[in-house]
Design a protein around this motif. Structure first.
Motif, mmCIF file in Angstrom:
data_model
loop_
_atom_site.group_PDB
_atom_site.id
_atom_site.type_symbol
_atom_site.label_atom_id
_atom_site.label_comp_id
_atom_site.label_asym_id
_atom_site.label_seq_id
_atom_site.Cartn_x
_atom_site.Cartn_y
_atom_site.Cartn_z
ATOM 1 N N HIS A 1 0.943 5.785 -8.658
ATOM 2 C CA HIS A 1 1.096 6.668 -9.818
ATOM 3 C C HIS A 1 0.702 5.945 -11.105
ATOM 4 O O HIS A 1 -0.037 6.494 -11.944
ATOM 5 C CB HIS A 1 2.557 7.138 -9.900
ATOM 6 C CG HIS A 1 2.871 7.945 -11.114
ATOM 7 N ND1 HIS A 1 3.803 7.554 -12.046
ATOM 8 C CD2 HIS A 1 2.355 9.111 -11.571
ATOM 9 C CE1 HIS A 1 3.849 8.448 -13.017
ATOM 10 N NE2 HIS A 1 2.987 9.404 -12.759
ATOM 11 N N GLN A 2 1.172 4.706 -11.246
ATOM 12 C CA GLN A 2 0.831 3.935 -12.442
ATOM 13 C C GLN A 2 -0.664 3.611 -12.499
ATOM 14 O O GLN A 2 -1.268 3.599 -13.573
ATOM 15 C CB GLN A 2 1.646 2.646 -12.490
ATOM 16 C CG GLN A 2 3.135 2.877 -12.698
ATOM 17 C CD GLN A 2 3.433 3.612 -13.991
ATOM 18 O OE1 GLN A 2 2.943 3.248 -15.058
ATOM 19 N NE2 GLN A 2 4.223 4.674 -13.911
ATOM 20 N N ALA B 1 3.616 12.678 -10.336
ATOM 21 C CA ALA B 1 2.245 12.460 -9.858
ATOM 22 C C ALA B 1 1.471 13.776 -9.818
ATOM 23 O O ALA B 1 0.288 13.826 -10.152
ATOM 24 C CB ALA B 1 2.271 11.816 -8.478
ATOM 25 N N TYR B 2 2.148 14.858 -9.399
ATOM 26 C CA TYR B 2 1.481 16.169 -9.390
ATOM 27 C C TYR B 2 1.113 16.606 -10.809
ATOM 28 O O TYR B 2 0.018 17.149 -11.043
ATOM 29 C CB TYR B 2 2.377 17.228 -8.750
ATOM 30 C CG TYR B 2 2.457 17.137 -7.237
ATOM 31 C CD1 TYR B 2 1.346 17.430 -6.440
ATOM 32 C CD2 TYR B 2 3.632 16.776 -6.602
ATOM 33 C CE1 TYR B 2 1.409 17.351 -5.054
ATOM 34 C CE2 TYR B 2 3.716 16.690 -5.219
ATOM 35 C CZ TYR B 2 2.598 16.981 -4.452
ATOM 36 O OH TYR B 2 2.670 16.900 -3.084
ATOM 37 N N PRO C 1 0.792 -1.238 0.000
ATOM 38 C CA PRO C 1 0.000 0.000 0.000
ATOM 39 C C PRO C 1 0.823 1.286 0.000
ATOM 40 O O PRO C 1 0.284 2.355 -0.278
ATOM 41 C CB PRO C 1 -0.828 -0.111 1.281
ATOM 42 C CG PRO C 1 -0.071 -1.067 2.145
ATOM 43 C CD PRO C 1 0.602 -2.022 1.223
ATOM 44 N N TYR C 2 2.124 1.183 0.310
ATOM 45 C CA TYR C 2 2.941 2.398 0.363
ATOM 46 C C TYR C 2 3.860 2.535 -0.848
ATOM 47 O O TYR C 2 4.857 3.253 -0.788
ATOM 48 C CB TYR C 2 3.755 2.420 1.663
ATOM 49 C CG TYR C 2 2.880 2.474 2.894
ATOM 50 C CD1 TYR C 2 2.181 3.642 3.212
ATOM 51 C CD2 TYR C 2 2.703 1.353 3.689
ATOM 52 C CE1 TYR C 2 1.343 3.694 4.313
ATOM 53 C CE2 TYR C 2 1.856 1.389 4.796
ATOM 54 C CZ TYR C 2 1.183 2.563 5.099
ATOM 55 O OH TYR C 2 0.339 2.614 6.189
ATOM 56 N N SER C 3 3.505 1.871 -1.931
ATOM 57 C CA SER C 3 4.279 1.992 -3.165
ATOM 58 C C SER C 3 3.758 3.177 -3.980
ATOM 59 O O SER C 3 2.744 3.073 -4.673
ATOM 60 C CB SER C 3 4.185 0.705 -3.995
ATOM 61 O OG SER C 3 4.777 0.902 -5.263
ATOM 62 N N TYR D 1 -2.868 9.624 -3.594
ATOM 63 C CA TYR D 1 -2.157 8.680 -2.723
ATOM 64 C C TYR D 1 -0.655 8.693 -3.013
ATOM 65 O O TYR D 1 0.174 8.623 -2.099
ATOM 66 C CB TYR D 1 -2.723 7.270 -2.873
ATOM 67 C CG TYR D 1 -3.873 7.003 -1.937
ATOM 68 C CD1 TYR D 1 -3.643 6.723 -0.589
ATOM 69 C CD2 TYR D 1 -5.188 7.055 -2.384
ATOM 70 C CE1 TYR D 1 -4.704 6.498 0.284
ATOM 71 C CE2 TYR D 1 -6.254 6.824 -1.520
ATOM 72 C CZ TYR D 1 -6.000 6.542 -0.191
ATOM 73 O OH TYR D 1 -7.048 6.327 0.682
ATOM 74 N N ALA D 2 -0.309 8.779 -4.301
ATOM 75 C CA ALA D 2 1.114 8.816 -4.669
ATOM 76 C C ALA D 2 1.808 10.020 -4.041
ATOM 77 O O ALA D 2 2.926 9.912 -3.523
ATOM 78 C CB ALA D 2 1.258 8.854 -6.186
ATOM 79 N N THR D 3 1.121 11.179 -4.045
ATOM 80 C CA THR D 3 1.735 12.388 -3.486
ATOM 81 C C THR D 3 1.672 12.409 -1.958
ATOM 82 O O THR D 3 2.488 13.071 -1.316
ATOM 83 C CB THR D 3 1.059 13.647 -4.052
ATOM 84 O OG1 THR D 3 -0.354 13.601 -3.794
ATOM 85 C CG2 THR D 3 1.288 13.772 -5.547
ATOM 86 N N LEU D 4 0.714 11.691 -1.386
ATOM 87 C CA LEU D 4 0.683 11.576 0.078
ATOM 88 C C LEU D 4 1.871 10.752 0.581
ATOM 89 O O LEU D 4 2.472 11.055 1.612
ATOM 90 C CB LEU D 4 -0.625 10.922 0.530
ATOM 91 C CG LEU D 4 -1.862 11.821 0.564
ATOM 92 C CD1 LEU D 4 -3.115 10.987 0.769
ATOM 93 C CD2 LEU D 4 -1.750 12.876 1.675
ATOM 94 N N ILE D 5 2.202 9.698 -0.171
ATOM 95 C CA ILE D 5 3.335 8.847 0.209
ATOM 96 C C ILE D 5 4.651 9.575 -0.042
ATOM 97 O O ILE D 5 5.571 9.508 0.762
ATOM 98 C CB ILE D 5 3.285 7.515 -0.580
ATOM 99 C CG1 ILE D 5 2.013 6.743 -0.208
ATOM 100 C CG2 ILE D 5 4.515 6.665 -0.296
ATOM 101 C CD1 ILE D 5 1.669 5.629 -1.182
#
Length: 465
Positions: A206-207, A238-239, A199-201, A227-231
């Motif tokens: 992003h993909q 991702a932005y 879950p933290y990938s 989620y990608a930017t939160l991690i």
């Protein structure tokens, strides 16, 4: 090769010691594994001369080391000395037939020779002896990619990720296979299952966002990019992707906010400035839009798309004089773009500069534009400047791509009547009336002198009745 912090320190000490030895010409002792790390480091960083010096010294100190001889094979393959590498591998095979690295290097040789099926067989043998299954599966996946067998490539990259979830290269390759096979929905299913276990990938999130974007599920795409930017709060890609998805959702201010974050994280790019400008224009804030359009061309004066964006901005404002200035800038950068010439022609047409408009439509046609409106407006411009015969030629070329089109037929009829070629004029008038009687006003609007002719009116009355 991923090293722990301690391993990096040890490697750094070994490198310093080795380079100090080269400067002083004092021969120091290194164990064989130290030498392997030193040589591979120089190979990875492209300093092949140092790698070869290190190998020479290493083999002098450890002439029977299989590990060093395998590194020697790797260097020989890199230098395209395939026969020497193959000979050395055969010697090593006789000594250590269960050493997986021998089969991996054999596979590299087969791959260099474009014998990818043999490379795969060799790698499958390596799987019997290796502890590093992930690396071998990844190599098998690459061989299948070379063979354009995307399904089996994908299968092996997935096997690699089952062994090592942090092999992001294989994760990108899996997604590439899904993309190439147009399996976006299947990619979403796979990435969902991957994320459930990891879950933290941020790369997987992003993909996943990219796949949702491809499927036009823009809300879900934004959710995944979030989620990608939160991690990883510094995940620039991702932005950017999130901002593009927000644009699709017409959430232009939120998109601007995302693009602004990318400008804070990294150097400002012309792409981001251009997107921000377009967002401001969508919001109706023309002042800020123009400000960012100007920043875009200042950042990259050779970005033709930016000059065209400003052109289109002024066209929408009906400021055709300024639009003409900027479209000329774009054409100065990319003079073989048919769409730019078409804009040039349309702008000149709006300014009633028909000779320039005719030239623009002609250039667009010469560059491959076969749109109906290009032929029509090109012929209209030629008619305005009195080149009736050339206008006929332009429309006849249009007939080849748009047969029996009433807009072309009415114009051909009018032009032939002007040229006193009555028989041809009547032929095209009948074609036009049969194709679309309702729009016979085209003849009246474009050829008022012809419209009043009694023979024309009789023909129209005949079709009306």
């Amino acid at each position: 090769m991923n090293l722990s912090h301690e391993e990096e320190n040890n490697q750094g000490l070994s490198l310093s010691k080795f380079e100090s030895m080269l400067k002083t010409n004092k021969v120091l002792f290194f164990d064989s594994e130290e030498f392997e790390d030193i040589i591979l480091h120089y190979m990875d960083t492209g300093r092949l001369n140092l790698a070869k010096k290190a190998l020479k010294l290493a083999l002098e100190q450890h002439p029977k080391s299989t590990g060093l001889k395998l590194v020697q094979v790797e260097l020989l393959i890199f230098d395209d000395k395939i026969d020497l590498a193959d000979k050395l591998l055969n010697e090593l095979y006789a000594i250590e037939p269960t050493n997986e690295e021998i089969y991996i290097q054999k596979a590299n040789i087969f791959s260099k020779k474009d014998e990818h099926e043999k490379a795969i067989e060799s790698l499958k043998t390596a799987l019997q002896y290796t502890d590093d299954f992930a690396d071998v599966y990844s190599m098998i996946g690459m061989e299948y990619l070379f063979m354009d067998n995307l399904e089996l490539a994908k299968e092996n990259f997935i096997k690699c990720l089952n062994e090592d979830t942090e092999d992001y290269s294989s994760l990108y390759n899996v997604v590439y296979c899904f993309d190439f096979l147009d399996q976006n929905a299947e990619a979403v299913t796979y990435l969902d299952s991957f994320i459930n276990k990891n879950p933290y990938s941020e790369v997987a999130w992003h993909q996943l966002g990219r796949q949702h974007y491809a499927l036009k599920n823009y809300e879900k795409a934004v959710w995944a990019f979030d989620y990608a930017t939160l991690i990883d709060e510094t995940f620039l890609g991702a932005y950017l992707e999130k901002a593009k998805a927000l644009e699709k959702l017409r959430k232009y201010q939120e998109a601007i906010d995302c693009y602004t974050i990318t400008m804070e994280l990294d150097d400002v790019t012309s792409f981001v400035l251009l997107r921000v400008a377009k967002c401001y224009e969508k919001l109706g804030n023309n002042k800020e839009a123009l400000k960012y359009y100007s920043k875009t061309v200042h950042e990259d004066p050779l970005l033709d798309k930016a000059w065209i964006a400003i052109t289109d901005f002024y066209v929408r404002q009906l400021d055709f004089k300024k639009a003409l200035y900027y479209v000329n800038k774009a054409i100065g950068i990319e003079g073989d773009n048919k769409l730019y010439w078409k804009r040039f022609a349309s702008i000149n047409r709006a300014l009633k500069l028909y000779e320039e408009a005719e030239y623009g439509y002609r250039r667009a046609f010469e560059l491959g534009d076969t749109d109906l409106d290009t032929y029509i407006y090109w012929a209209d411009a030629l008619q305005y400047v009195g080149d009736y015969e050339i206008a006929v030629e332009a429309l006849l070329q249009g007939v080849e791509n748009h047969p029996d089109n009433y807009e072309i037929e009415y114009r051909l009829a009018g032009l032939y009547y002007i040229l006193n070629q009555t028989k041809k004029g009547k032929f095209h008038l009948v074609n036009a009336l049969q194709s679309n009687y309702k729009n016979h006003s085209i003849l009246e609007n474009h050829f008022p002198a012809i419209w009043d002719k009694k023979s024309i009116q009789n023909q129209i009355i005949k079709f009306r009745n």
